[in-house]
Design a protein around this motif. Sequence first.
Motif, PDB file in Angstrom:
ATOM      1  N   ASP A  76       0.871  -1.171   0.000  1.00  0.00           N
ATOM      2  CA  ASP A  76       0.000   0.000   0.000  1.00  0.00           C
ATOM      3  C   ASP A  76       0.913   1.227   0.000  1.00  0.00           C
ATOM      4  O   ASP A  76       1.612   1.483   0.979  1.00  0.00           O
ATOM      5  N   SER A  77       0.925   1.950  -1.115  1.00  0.00           N
ATOM      6  CA  SER A  77       1.840   3.077  -1.252  1.00  0.00           C
ATOM      7  C   SER A  77       1.668   4.069  -0.094  1.00  0.00           C
ATOM      8  O   SER A  77       0.561   4.519   0.195  1.00  0.00           O
ATOM      9  N   GLY A  78       2.776   4.365   0.565  1.00  0.00           N
ATOM     10  CA  GLY A  78       2.753   5.258   1.712  1.00  0.00           C
ATOM     11  C   GLY A  78       2.555   4.542   3.030  1.00  0.00           C
ATOM     12  O   GLY A  78       2.784   5.114   4.101  1.00  0.00           O
ATOM     13  N   ARG A  79       2.125   3.280   2.964  1.00  0.00           N
ATOM     14  CA  ARG A  79       1.913   2.481   4.186  1.00  0.00           C
ATOM     15  C   ARG A  79       2.609   1.122   4.039  1.00  0.00           C
ATOM     16  O   ARG A  79       2.095   0.093   4.478  1.00  0.00           O
ATOM     17  N   GLU A  80       3.765   1.114   3.436  1.00  0.00           N
ATOM     18  CA  GLU A  80       4.452  -0.141   3.140  1.00  0.00           C
ATOM     19  C   GLU A  80       4.918  -0.880   4.393  1.00  0.00           C
ATOM     20  O   GLU A  80       5.056  -2.105   4.386  1.00  0.00           O
ATOM     21  N   GLU A  81       5.165  -0.140   5.465  1.00  0.00           N
ATOM     22  CA  GLU A  81       5.737  -0.762   6.670  1.00  0.00           C
ATOM     23  C   GLU A  81       4.889  -1.908   7.193  1.00  0.00           C
ATOM     24  O   GLU A  81       5.418  -2.929   7.653  1.00  0.00           O
ATOM     25  N   ALA A  82       3.575  -1.773   7.117  1.00  0.00           N
ATOM     26  CA  ALA A  82       2.697  -2.811   7.661  1.00  0.00           C
ATOM     27  C   ALA A  82       2.888  -4.132   6.934  1.00  0.00           C
ATOM     28  O   ALA A  82       3.002  -5.195   7.564  1.00  0.00           O
ATOM     29  N   ALA A  83       2.930  -4.098   5.609  1.00  0.00           N
ATOM     30  CA  ALA A  83       3.087  -5.332   4.833  1.00  0.00           C
ATOM     31  C   ALA A  83       4.486  -5.917   4.979  1.00  0.00           C
ATOM     32  O   ALA A  83       4.674  -7.137   4.908  1.00  0.00           O
ATOM     33  N   LEU A  84       5.482  -5.046   5.191  1.00  0.00           N
ATOM     34  CA  LEU A  84       6.865  -5.510   5.263  1.00  0.00           C
ATOM     35  C   LEU A  84       7.305  -5.892   6.677  1.00  0.00           C
ATOM     36  O   LEU A  84       8.382  -6.466   6.853  1.00  0.00           O
ATOM     37  N   LYS A  85       6.485  -5.603   7.679  1.00  0.00           N
ATOM     38  CA  LYS A  85       6.878  -5.838   9.071  1.00  0.00           C
ATOM     39  C   LYS A  85       7.339  -7.274   9.331  1.00  0.00           C
ATOM     40  O   LYS A  85       8.331  -7.497  10.052  1.00  0.00           O
ATOM     41  N   PRO A  86       6.664  -8.314   8.773  1.00  0.00           N
ATOM     42  CA  PRO A  86       7.137  -9.681   9.030  1.00  0.00           C
ATOM     43  C   PRO A  86       8.534  -9.969   8.483  1.00  0.00           C
ATOM     44  O   PRO A  86       9.151 -10.967   8.869  1.00  0.00           O
ATOM     45  N   LEU A  87       9.042  -9.110   7.599  1.00  0.00           N
ATOM     46  CA  LEU A  87      10.346  -9.343   7.001  1.00  0.00           C
ATOM     47  C   LEU A  87      11.469  -8.578   7.703  1.00  0.00           C
ATOM     48  O   LEU A  87      12.632  -8.704   7.325  1.00  0.00           O
ATOM     49  N   VAL A  88      11.143  -7.805   8.731  1.00  0.00           N
ATOM     50  CA  VAL A  88      12.166  -7.029   9.437  1.00  0.00           C
ATOM     51  C   VAL A  88      13.218  -7.974  10.030  1.00  0.00           C
ATOM     52  O   VAL A  88      12.897  -8.916  10.760  1.00  0.00           O
ATOM     53  N   GLY A  89      14.474  -7.737   9.653  1.00  0.00           N
ATOM     54  CA  GLY A  89      15.574  -8.552  10.155  1.00  0.00           C
ATOM     55  C   GLY A  89      15.619  -9.960   9.619  1.00  0.00           C
ATOM     56  O   GLY A  89      16.400 -10.781  10.119  1.00  0.00           O
TER      57      GLY A  89
END
Length: 397
Positions: free
Chosen positions: A261-274
């Motif tokens: 979601d453009s501008g709200r990418e963090e939510a979708a990418l959170k499971p990939l942190v680290g």
Amino acid sequence: MTPAARVQAAIDLLDLIIASARDDGAAADTLIARYFRERRYAGSKDRRAVRDVVYRAVRAYGDPPSSGRAAMVGLARADAALAALFDGSAHAPTPLGEAERGPDGSRLPGWTAETFAELVDEAEQETLLDRAPLHVRRNPLRASDADILARWPDARPIEATTYGYALPAGTDVPDDGMAEVQDAGSQLIAQACHATPGLTVLDLCAGAGGKTLALAADMVKDGALAGRLVAADAVRDRLARLTPRAERAGYGGQIEPLLLDSGREEAALKPLVGQCDLVLIDAPCSGSGTWRRNPEARWRLTPARLDRVVALQARLLRLALPLVKPGGRLVYAVCSLIDREGRDQIQQIVRTDTLWQLVHSAGSEQAPGRSWGEGTLLTPAHDGTDGFFFAVLEKPC
């Protein structure tokens, strides 16, 4: 169509292309296809001849001409045969006026002159508008080197690429998964990622998946993709094109599409942190390195547009850094030769995030390109590729 009528058709099309570039409308190829759909009387030779002269004019001027006629007048003043077709006959352009002159200026947009002056010399600037070669990447799941040469006997392997071939201009490349049209520069960037079986890999700006499929080829083990390969993008229609391409290439169901979601990418990418061994950012950019393929894009680029893509690139880099695990890599690439989009972006990262280590790879036969700041520069004149900047950063364990 008579030769003179073809010139008038080119003038009409250039008027449409100039207006569309100004208003951020349809691309030149779309306008040309639409124009001829409405003019069924034009045969294939007519269409080809008109298209050729239209793009000859587009390549000639870095800034948009005032009109299609002005663009063609500029060509005609240096081409007596073309000038003779301004004869005023039926469906032909009116004769040239004594005072009529074409646009002034270089083949690069005037406002970019200082930007490119530092980067490449005048001779190299000219190659940015040369006709691009046809490069393909062999798909190892679908074809061997012998298969490529059996289909295209004139294919020439591209040195320093693992699967790249150069084909004669105009060669038909069937959409059957055996090979993908892909510039050698894009292939070299995928190789610089060093994707291997078993890794967790994220292609953050995957688009339709050209580099995603190149990464997949390096992650194959025992005839299948080994590891996790995620292809993310914020444009639904573009990302949707990856699925059928992956099916044809033999990776059906093995690549994970991730719509952001453009501008709200963090939510979708959170499971990939680290979690990522590798993150590739093939960032949206000015496209100045691919003007030889899309010369009309020069007429669409403005300082304001450049400011917007530079801001987006910086945000994507900040978004990607936390996704990389210790010991993992981040590869940043732009098909641009403007320093603000390439070298300057990486310099900002290494100044503010001192933990990241740079991995230099340019300057050898195995790794073409030139060192440019903290990254690598590829140009048409020096490397025979589209223009790219890319950098490889590693997060220490």
